[in-house]
Design a protein around this motif. Structure first.
Motif, PDB file in Angstrom:
ATOM      1  N   UNK A  52       0.807  -1.219   0.000  1.00 23.28           N
ATOM      2  CA  UNK A  52       0.000   0.000   0.000  1.00 23.28           C
ATOM      3  C   UNK A  52       0.841   1.270   0.000  1.00 23.28           C
ATOM      4  N   UNK A  53       2.149   1.120   0.146  1.00 21.81           N
ATOM      5  CA  UNK A  53       3.031   2.283   0.144  1.00 21.81           C
ATOM      6  C   UNK A  53       3.100   2.881  -1.259  1.00 21.81           C
ATOM      7  N   UNK A  54       3.367   4.184  -1.317  1.00 20.24           N
ATOM      8  CA  UNK A  54       3.466   4.840  -2.615  1.00 20.24           C
ATOM      9  C   UNK A  54       4.432   6.007  -2.537  1.00 20.24           C
ATOM     10  N   UNK A  55       5.220   6.186  -3.593  1.00 16.31           N
ATOM     11  CA  UNK A  55       6.143   7.307  -3.650  1.00 16.31           C
ATOM     12  C   UNK A  55       5.380   8.609  -3.882  1.00 16.31           C
ATOM     13  N   UNK A  56       5.964   9.692  -3.420  1.00 19.50           N
ATOM     14  CA  UNK A  56       5.402  11.013  -3.699  1.00 19.50           C
ATOM     15  C   UNK A  56       5.526  11.314  -5.183  1.00 19.50           C
ATOM     16  N   UNK A  65       7.564  10.686   0.450  1.00 20.26           N
ATOM     17  CA  UNK A  65       7.911   9.269   0.482  1.00 20.26           C
ATOM     18  C   UNK A  65       8.888   8.979  -0.644  1.00 20.26           C
ATOM     19  N   UNK A  66      10.147   8.652  -0.277  1.00 18.65           N
ATOM     20  CA  UNK A  66      11.163   8.363  -1.295  1.00 18.65           C
ATOM     21  C   UNK A  66      11.878   7.041  -1.016  1.00 18.65           C
ATOM     22  N   UNK A 107      17.122   5.035  -1.585  1.00 18.05           N
ATOM     23  CA  UNK A 107      16.257   6.210  -1.528  1.00 18.05           C
ATOM     24  C   UNK A 107      16.160   6.822  -2.917  1.00 18.05           C
ATOM     25  N   UNK A 108      14.967   7.287  -3.265  1.00 16.25           N
ATOM     26  CA  UNK A 108      14.742   7.882  -4.579  1.00 16.25           C
ATOM     27  C   UNK A 108      15.161   9.361  -4.558  1.00 16.25           C
ATOM     28  N   UNK A 109      16.472   9.557  -4.681  1.00 13.81           N
ATOM     29  CA  UNK A 109      16.984  10.925  -4.696  1.00 13.81           C
ATOM     30  C   UNK A 109      16.529  11.687  -5.929  1.00 13.81           C
ATOM     31  N   UNK A 110      16.156  10.945  -6.982  1.00 18.07           N
ATOM     32  CA  UNK A 110      15.641  11.619  -8.167  1.00 18.07           C
ATOM     33  C   UNK A 110      14.323  12.320  -7.852  1.00 18.07           C
ATOM     34  N   UNK A 111      13.485  11.682  -7.020  1.00 16.15           N
ATOM     35  CA  UNK A 111      12.223  12.308  -6.603  1.00 16.15           C
ATOM     36  C   UNK A 111      12.506  13.518  -5.725  1.00 16.15           C
ATOM     37  N   UNK A 112      13.413  13.360  -4.766  1.00 19.46           N
ATOM     38  CA  UNK A 112      13.770  14.467  -3.882  1.00 19.46           C
ATOM     39  C   UNK A 112      14.326  15.646  -4.681  1.00 19.46           C
ATOM     40  N   UNK A 113      15.164  15.363  -5.636  1.00 23.57           N
ATOM     41  CA  UNK A 113      15.739  16.435  -6.454  1.00 23.57           C
ATOM     42  C   UNK A 113      14.658  17.155  -7.258  1.00 23.57           C
ATOM     43  N   UNK A 114      13.731  16.385  -7.826  1.00 20.32           N
ATOM     44  CA  UNK A 114      12.670  16.984  -8.626  1.00 20.32           C
ATOM     45  C   UNK A 114      11.731  17.816  -7.755  1.00 20.32           C
ATOM     46  N   UNK A 130      10.567  17.055   4.527  1.00 20.44           N
ATOM     47  CA  UNK A 130      10.710  16.227   5.725  1.00 20.44           C
ATOM     48  C   UNK A 130      10.851  14.755   5.334  1.00 20.44           C
ATOM     49  N   UNK A 131      11.722  14.033   6.057  1.00 16.64           N
ATOM     50  CA  UNK A 131      11.837  12.587   5.887  1.00 16.64           C
ATOM     51  C   UNK A 131      11.356  11.885   7.148  1.00 16.64           C
ATOM     52  N   UNK A 132      10.345  11.042   7.011  1.00 20.36           N
ATOM     53  CA  UNK A 132       9.910  10.166   8.092  1.00 20.36           C
ATOM     54  C   UNK A 132      10.579   8.804   7.920  1.00 20.36           C
ATOM     55  N   UNK A 133      10.505   7.976   8.957  1.00 21.52           N
ATOM     56  CA  UNK A 133      11.028   6.613   8.858  1.00 21.52           C
ATOM     57  C   UNK A 133      12.501   6.561   8.557  1.00 21.52           C
TER      58      UNK A 133
END
Length: 311
Positions: A151-155, A175-176, A193-200, A211-214
């Motif tokens: 059920x998890x999903x990336x941002x 969520x990355x 970790x999906x740094x590509x998502x964080x960068x975008x 913010x990063x949880x978990x």
């Protein structure tokens, strides 16, 4: 000095390429260990309280313990509600003196998430309180958070601008690839970790605090101590700290840390009783637990987050 919001500390963290530690608190010894480390490192702190912690310790007691930490240290400290599950819970925390709240409506549809979050923001901002919200869902189990891996999903970066503009939030949890709880990844499974998502996301929201949880790393030396003295914690791999350092150098301004503290606290108590089976004074074994929390928080502040000297 009174409790503060995270607005100024996030602005400084973003500009300076570091992150603020958001440490979950449940009792006096945990708070003392965290703030003693913060004082020695001269670091700003976020002391965050989950729904489970509020139920366990009583919100009134926790509030006064956090206020005592401010009085004792003079550090800039935020009191933050972690994973507020509803408008009512966030309102109660705001009315109870919290300076920051997280509304987690990420399990609802995008439109419902916006609607619920906006309602919390309007109430909070009218009272000088800042708001964090979440897009995407992290897997894992921790306190009231329980999300199955399937059920998890990336941002989705395409959604972040609309979400922040329509809600008016002050920070955004994304969520990355992090995961709640101690049992994140099995041995041999490499965390990514999906740094590509964080960068975008950083490109689409320039200057906006992420913010990063978990993000606990699960200290294996403490897991070994727990197991040595009759525990049954399975081997687990947390988020590699070099990945957290990289995230802190990008748009991430707040990194949540809970399981690391719990594991260190429990390991110290188990070790104490194994070596001192006749002890019955809580000050003895809880003192060891407090020292263990202090040690790991100092490590996080100085070697992972980079917030030392930033108070």
């Amino acid at each position: 000095m009174a409790l503060v919001t995270s607005k100024e500390m996030f602005a400084k963290a973003y500009a300076g390429g570091y992150a603020i530690g958001a440490f979950n608190v449940n009792n006096m010894e945990t708070i003392q260990g965290i703030v003693e480390a913060g004082k020695e490192c001269n670091s700003p702190l976020i002391l965050q309280v989950s729904a489970g912690a509020r139920k366990y310790a009583n919100p009134v007691y926790l509030k006064h313990l956090v206020e005592a930490a401010v009085e004792d240290t003079g550090l800039p400290i935020v009191m933050h509600l972690d994973h507020g599950a509803s408008y009512e819970m966030c309102k109660d925390a705001i009315d109870g003196g919290f300076t920051s709240v997280m509304i987690d409506a990420s399990h609802h549809s995008f439109a419902e998430n916006i609607e619920i979050t906006k309602k919390v923001v309007e109430y909070a901002h009218a009272r000088g309180v800042v708001v964090e919200a979440e897009l995407g869902q992290l897997a894992g189990i921790e306190d009231a958070v329980n999300v199955k891996a399937e059920d998890a999903s990336f941002t989705q970066p395409d959604e972040v601008c609309e979400f922040t503009e329509k809600t008016g939030i002050d920070s955004l949890a994304i969520a990355i690839g992090t995961s709640h709880g101690a049992y994140k990844f099995k041995p041999g499974q490499k965390p990514q970790l999906r740094f590509d998502i964080l960068e975008e996301v950083g490109k689409r929201l320039p200057g906006f605090p992420i913010v990063l949880h978990g993000a606990s790393s699960v200290p294996q030396d403490r897991v070994a101590v727990i197991n040595q003295f009759g525990g049954a914690m399975p081997d687990a791999i947390g988020i590699p700290e070099e990945m957290l350092r990289k995230a802190a150098s990008m748009a991430v301004c707040k990194i949540n840390i809970d399981s690391d503290l719990r594991v260190a606290f429990t390991a110290a108590i188990r070790k104490h009783f194994a070596e001192n089976p006749s002890h019955f004074d809580p000050r003895q074994y809880l003192g060891d637990a407090r020292a263990a929390v202090k040690e790991i928080v100092k490590h996080k502040i100085c070697d992972v987050l980079g917030s030392n000297g930033k108070a």
